[in-house]
Write an enzyme that holds these catalytic residues in place. Structure first.
Site, PDB file in Angstrom:
ATOM      1  N   ARG A  55       0.820  -1.208   0.000  1.00 40.27           N
ATOM      2  CA  ARG A  55       0.000   0.000   0.000  1.00 40.27           C
ATOM      3  C   ARG A  55       0.859   1.265   0.000  1.00 40.27           C
ATOM      4  O   ARG A  55       0.415   2.331  -0.407  1.00 40.27           O
ATOM      5  CB  ARG A  55      -0.929  -0.015   1.218  1.00 40.27           C
ATOM      6  N   TYR A 108     -14.541  22.052  -9.876  1.00 42.94           N
ATOM      7  CA  TYR A 108     -15.034  20.838 -10.530  1.00 42.94           C
ATOM      8  C   TYR A 108     -16.261  20.343  -9.766  1.00 42.94           C
ATOM      9  O   TYR A 108     -16.235  20.274  -8.525  1.00 42.94           O
ATOM     10  CB  TYR A 108     -13.877  19.836 -10.459  1.00 42.94           C
ATOM     11  N   ASP A 180      -6.222  22.530  -7.364  1.00 50.99           N
ATOM     12  CA  ASP A 180      -6.474  21.501  -8.370  1.00 50.99           C
ATOM     13  C   ASP A 180      -5.781  21.989  -9.638  1.00 50.99           C
ATOM     14  O   ASP A 180      -6.265  22.888 -10.326  1.00 50.99           O
ATOM     15  CB  ASP A 180      -7.977  21.307  -8.582  1.00 50.99           C
ATOM     16  N   LYS A 205      -6.099  12.655 -16.786  1.00 49.33           N
ATOM     17  CA  LYS A 205      -6.220  13.550 -17.930  1.00 49.33           C
ATOM     18  C   LYS A 205      -4.923  13.527 -18.760  1.00 49.33           C
ATOM     19  O   LYS A 205      -4.648  12.531 -19.398  1.00 49.33           O
ATOM     20  CB  LYS A 205      -6.595  14.960 -17.444  1.00 49.33           C
TER      21      LYS A 205
END
Ligand SMILES: *Cc1c(COP(=O)(O)O)cnc(C)c1O
Length: 389
Positions: A55, A108, A180, A205
């Site tokens: 992890r 967003y 962001d 993206k």
């Protein structure tokens, strides 16, 4: 090193790649240790590029995290299964019950949803601010304001924020700033030089760039990295090495891809600006665009994503515009090699404190790597269909 050279080298040190060109995909849950001493040292190092438990990452993750720090300028980079998880992970790492969050009004949409449907339930209050507020944001600060969240350019409507002015006010009040930074990708803006504490990317993206993998990153400066790292780990965020490998791979071509997206998008945007049906084009590189001076000062280029507003258009006309397109596919996300279109009938419904001045529908385009002539022909036909609808 210049940007394109840096993209080639970032996270490709011999310690990661061995004799191959790329860092390998290392899949692991368990990491095994020879001695108690080794395990103890690894546990003390908690995720600082030392294998401890799956992890916390393997060499595949460490190589990409190192690359992101080199490119964005952070001290450490946490990985998440998608961009939305990077946003929730960063916010949850620093906010607790009783805290106040200042969120940009052009965030967003799922970020707003997180504030209203998750953070509110945890006793964290959000208020929204105008993206064009600079140092004046100080009038909105409360004694319990813990985080100011920025997104620049803003979602859908693309307002560019005065990032350094906001960060300066935040620092003076001991408030953490998160950005962001997805639109800029790791190369169009240097968030830490502008004073940001935590920079978030939907790597889904442009970093991935092929519309086939979801991944998020949050990079922090020296001061905030230990808490971001620890809290994200405790919340259980992690990402698959296969996906992270694709992100490392995407970085190598990010520079040339963005250059072409930028060139194609400017050509389409300038063409749209001349159309009689178009009220306005929302592109940060246009001189009249809200926040354009900040764009010129803080960014070193644009990309394929912008929007435009029609003077008028019924639902049936927008449908006629979009349905039947050859190259622009309708769908969410952006940043892949292909062109996309989405319609937003009511921008005002997504805003709390700012007034959206246009009545016509907004269409958002992602301009891909096709030849612009074909895209313009597609749009030309869309306008013709709309006129008949
Ligand atoms: C897509 C996007 C996200 C969310 O990323 P996912 O990987 O889809 O979860 C966050 N912020 C912005 C600006 C985005 O465009």
């Amino acid at each position: 090193m210049k940007k394109n050279t840096q993209l080639i080298h970032a996270g490709r040190g011999k310690k990661w790649t061995g004799s191959a060109v790329n860092p390998p995909i290392v899949r692991a849950s368990t990491i095994v240790f020879e001695t108690m001493e080794e395990l103890k040292n690894a546990s003390k190092n908690k995720g600082n590029a030392v294998p401890y438990y799956g992890r916390r990452g393997t060499a595949t993750h460490f190589a990409f995290q190192e690359a992101m720090c080199e490119l964005e300028g952070g001290a450490g980079c946490a990985l998440y299964p998608c961009g939305a998880a990077a946003i929730s992970g960063a916010l949850l790492a620093f906010l607790k019950a009783g805290d106040h969050l200042l969120m940009v009004d052009t965030a967003y949409e799922p970020t707003r949803g997180l504030c209203e449907k998750v953070l509110a339930g945890l006793g964290i209050e959000t208020s929204y601010y105008d993206p064009l507020l600079g140092a004046e944001i100080k009038t909105l600060i409360r004694p319990n304001t813990k985080v100011i969240f920025l997104e620049s350019p803003g979602s859908l409507t693309m307002e560019v924020q005065d990032i350094p002015a906001i960060c300066q006010v935040a620092k003076a009040h001991n408030i953490i700033t998160m950005l962001d930074n997805t639109w800029a990708s790791p190369i169009l803006c240097r968030p830490f030089e502008l004073g940001v504490d935590i920079s978030i990317q939907a790597a889904t993206k442009y970093i991935i760039g092929h519309s086939d993998v979801m991944l998020g990153t949050a990079s922090a400066n020296e001061q905030h990295w230990p808490q971001l790292r620890e809290q994200s780990y405790l919340l259980g965020y992690c990402a698959s090495p296969d996906d992270v490998y694709q992100a490392s791979r995407g970085l190598r071509t990010l520079g040339v891809r963005l250059k072409q997206h930028e060139k194609n998008a400017l050509e389409v945007a300038e063409w749209l600006a001349q159309r009689p049906e178009v009220e306005t084009v929302r592109h940060p590189a246009f001189p009249e665009h809200p926040g354009h001076p900040f764009f010129q000062r803080d960014f070193n280029g644009s990309n394929g994503l912008f929007s435009f507003v029609l003077k008028q258009g019924s639902a049936a006309q927008v449908q006629a515009f979009i349905e039947g397109m050859q190259h622009f596919k309708m769908g969410f996300s952006w940043g892949g090699y292909e062109s996309l279109i989405t319609a937003v009938p009511n921008v005002q419904a997504l805003r709390s404190v700012t007034h959206w001045p246009y009545a016509g529908p907004l269409l958002r385009l992602h301009i891909g790597l096709e030849d612009p002539e074909d895209l313009l022909a597609d749009l030309e036909q869309a306008f013709a269909r709309m006129a008949l609808a």
